[in-house]
Design an enzyme around this catalytic site. Structure first.
Site, mmCIF file in Angstrom:
data_model
loop_
_atom_site.group_PDB
_atom_site.id
_atom_site.type_symbol
_atom_site.label_atom_id
_atom_site.label_comp_id
_atom_site.label_asym_id
_atom_site.label_seq_id
_atom_site.Cartn_x
_atom_site.Cartn_y
_atom_site.Cartn_z
ATOM 1 N N ARG A 107 0.732 -1.100 0.022
ATOM 2 C CA ARG A 107 -0.059 0.061 0.030
ATOM 3 C C ARG A 107 0.889 1.027 0.033
ATOM 4 N NH1 ARG A 107 -5.362 1.613 3.407
ATOM 5 N NH2 ARG A 107 -6.088 -0.021 2.050
ATOM 6 N N GLN A 137 -10.251 -3.831 -3.239
ATOM 7 C CA GLN A 137 -11.477 -3.501 -2.683
ATOM 8 C C GLN A 137 -12.535 -3.747 -3.707
ATOM 9 O OE1 GLN A 137 -12.064 -1.693 0.432
ATOM 10 N NE2 GLN A 137 -14.109 -2.543 -0.173
ATOM 11 N N ASP A 225 -17.596 6.802 -0.818
ATOM 12 C CA ASP A 225 -16.501 6.878 0.001
ATOM 13 C C ASP A 225 -15.958 8.259 0.669
ATOM 14 O OD1 ASP A 225 -13.967 5.873 0.924
ATOM 15 O OD2 ASP A 225 -12.832 5.921 -1.117
ATOM 16 N N CYS A 266 -16.489 1.403 1.133
ATOM 17 C CA CYS A 266 -15.125 0.661 1.399
ATOM 18 C C CYS A 266 -14.650 0.581 2.987
ATOM 19 C CB CYS A 266 -14.197 0.884 0.280
ATOM 20 S SG CYS A 266 -13.445 2.462 0.686
ATOM 21 N N ARG A 294 -13.181 -8.708 1.980
ATOM 22 C CA ARG A 294 -11.831 -8.296 1.718
ATOM 23 C C ARG A 294 -11.018 -9.760 1.820
ATOM 24 N NH1 ARG A 294 -9.985 -3.321 1.930
ATOM 25 N NH2 ARG A 294 -8.101 -4.239 0.928
#
Ligand code: CP
Ligand code: NVA
Length: 308
Positions: A107, A137, A225, A266, A294
């Site tokens: 990430r 995601q 989001d 998410c 996930r």
């Protein structure tokens, strides 16, 4: 050996097989305790590095747990504490890590970091979110939609708010999984034309609609989001909130979607900013199934990467 860098870079048949594997693996666990291993142990003897240059709850825990359930081991690494954060190149880091581990999940901020890692690693690399995309995601989101409502192909998905990294991966998925996509938000926060173009090139309808009610009307799935992502400057917050308030997903807006529409986010959410608690905890919401999925979706992604 396959890297999972983005949904638009992954063959649609492979994406479909990963979703199917994820469903099957979820069912096979049949509600057993989370720490109990899966019956088959495809990652036995494998070591996975999980690198985080940004905070995470879901990605970190679900990857770590998923590897363990499949019999592998993990090392969770903070970018700041690695030499990566002190001037060692990404290319050298990739080559060194490849001597130690079988799979790298990262990430990071810049997409270029992910791409350089993948170019120089001799093991598969997984995109655990960059400033531009968040493919893991959306694998979980497609799985979640199909678990509740059947095939996502041909459905109408509406994104409300900021045309950010998660929105971008949704547009890639629209192209690869064959659903139609409407973005509703202010013009300054539109998704990049390249993301929209990909879905359109694949023959999908992509609509940009400034009126949130018109956008959500007839939706099968409404998604939002956070209004300010981890890479956005804190100074943008006030302006963003003013711009995005009309695009809040609340019960009045959801009432324009189909009666059986789903709501997704998410997470992490800022409750009562981008979505009200009434929607997040209401009958359309599947946000915690998304979070759980996930785990299952990424287990399937890792198996595909390693060919096991
Ligand atoms: N949705 C998601 O990626 O959450 P985390 O930032 O907690 O990993
Ligand atoms: N758009 C959000 C997603 C977090 C999972 C961010 O990048 O901060």
């Amino acid at each position: 050996m396959n890297s999972f860098l983005d949904i638009h870079k992954t063959d649609p048949a492979a994406l479909r097989s990963m979703i199917d594997t994820a469903h099957a693996m979820k069912i096979a666990r049949n509600g057993r305790p989370k720490g109990m291993p899966d019956d088959d142990q495809p990652l036995a003897g494998r070591m996975v590095a999980l690198i985080f240059e940004k905070p995470s709850t879901r990605t970190r825990v679900s990857f770590d747990l998923g590897v363990r359930q499949m019999g592998g081991q993990t090392m969770v690494l903070s970018g700041k504490e690695m030499q990566l954060g002190h001037g060692e190149t990404i290319a050298d880091t990739a080559r060194v890590l490849s001597r130690y581990v079988d799979l790298i999940m990262i990430r990071t901020f810049e997409e270029a970091t992910l791409l350089e890692m993948a170019e120089y690693a001799s093991v598969p690399v997984i995109n655990g979110l960059t400033n531009r995309t968040h493919p893991c995601q959306i694998m979980a989101d497609v799985m979640t939609y199909e678990e509740h409502r059947g095939p996502i192909a041909g459905r109408k998905v509406v994104w409300c708010g900021d045309g950010n990294n998660v929105c971008a991966s949704f547009l890639h998925a629209a192209g690869q999984f064959g659903f139609d996509f409407t973005f509703t938000g202010p013009e300054t926060l539109d998704p990049e034309p390249g993301f929209v173009g990909f879905a359109r090139e694949k023959g999908r309808s992509v609509r940009i609609e400034r009126d949130p009610v018109a956008a959500v009307t007839g939706a099968d799935l409404v998604v939002t989001d956070t209004w300010v992502s981890m890479h956005d400057p804190e100074s943008a917050k006030e302006r963003r909130h003013n711009q995005l308030r009309p695009y809040q997903v609340n019960e009045a807006l959801m009432a324009h979607a189909k009666p059986d529409a789903l709501f997704m986010h998410c997470l992490p959410a800022h409750r009562n900013d981008e979505a009200t608690s009434a929607v997040m905890d209401g009958p359309h919401s599947v946000i915690f199934d998304e979070a759980e999925n996930r785990l299952h979706a990424q287990k399937a992604v890792m198996r595909w990467c390693l060919g096991v």
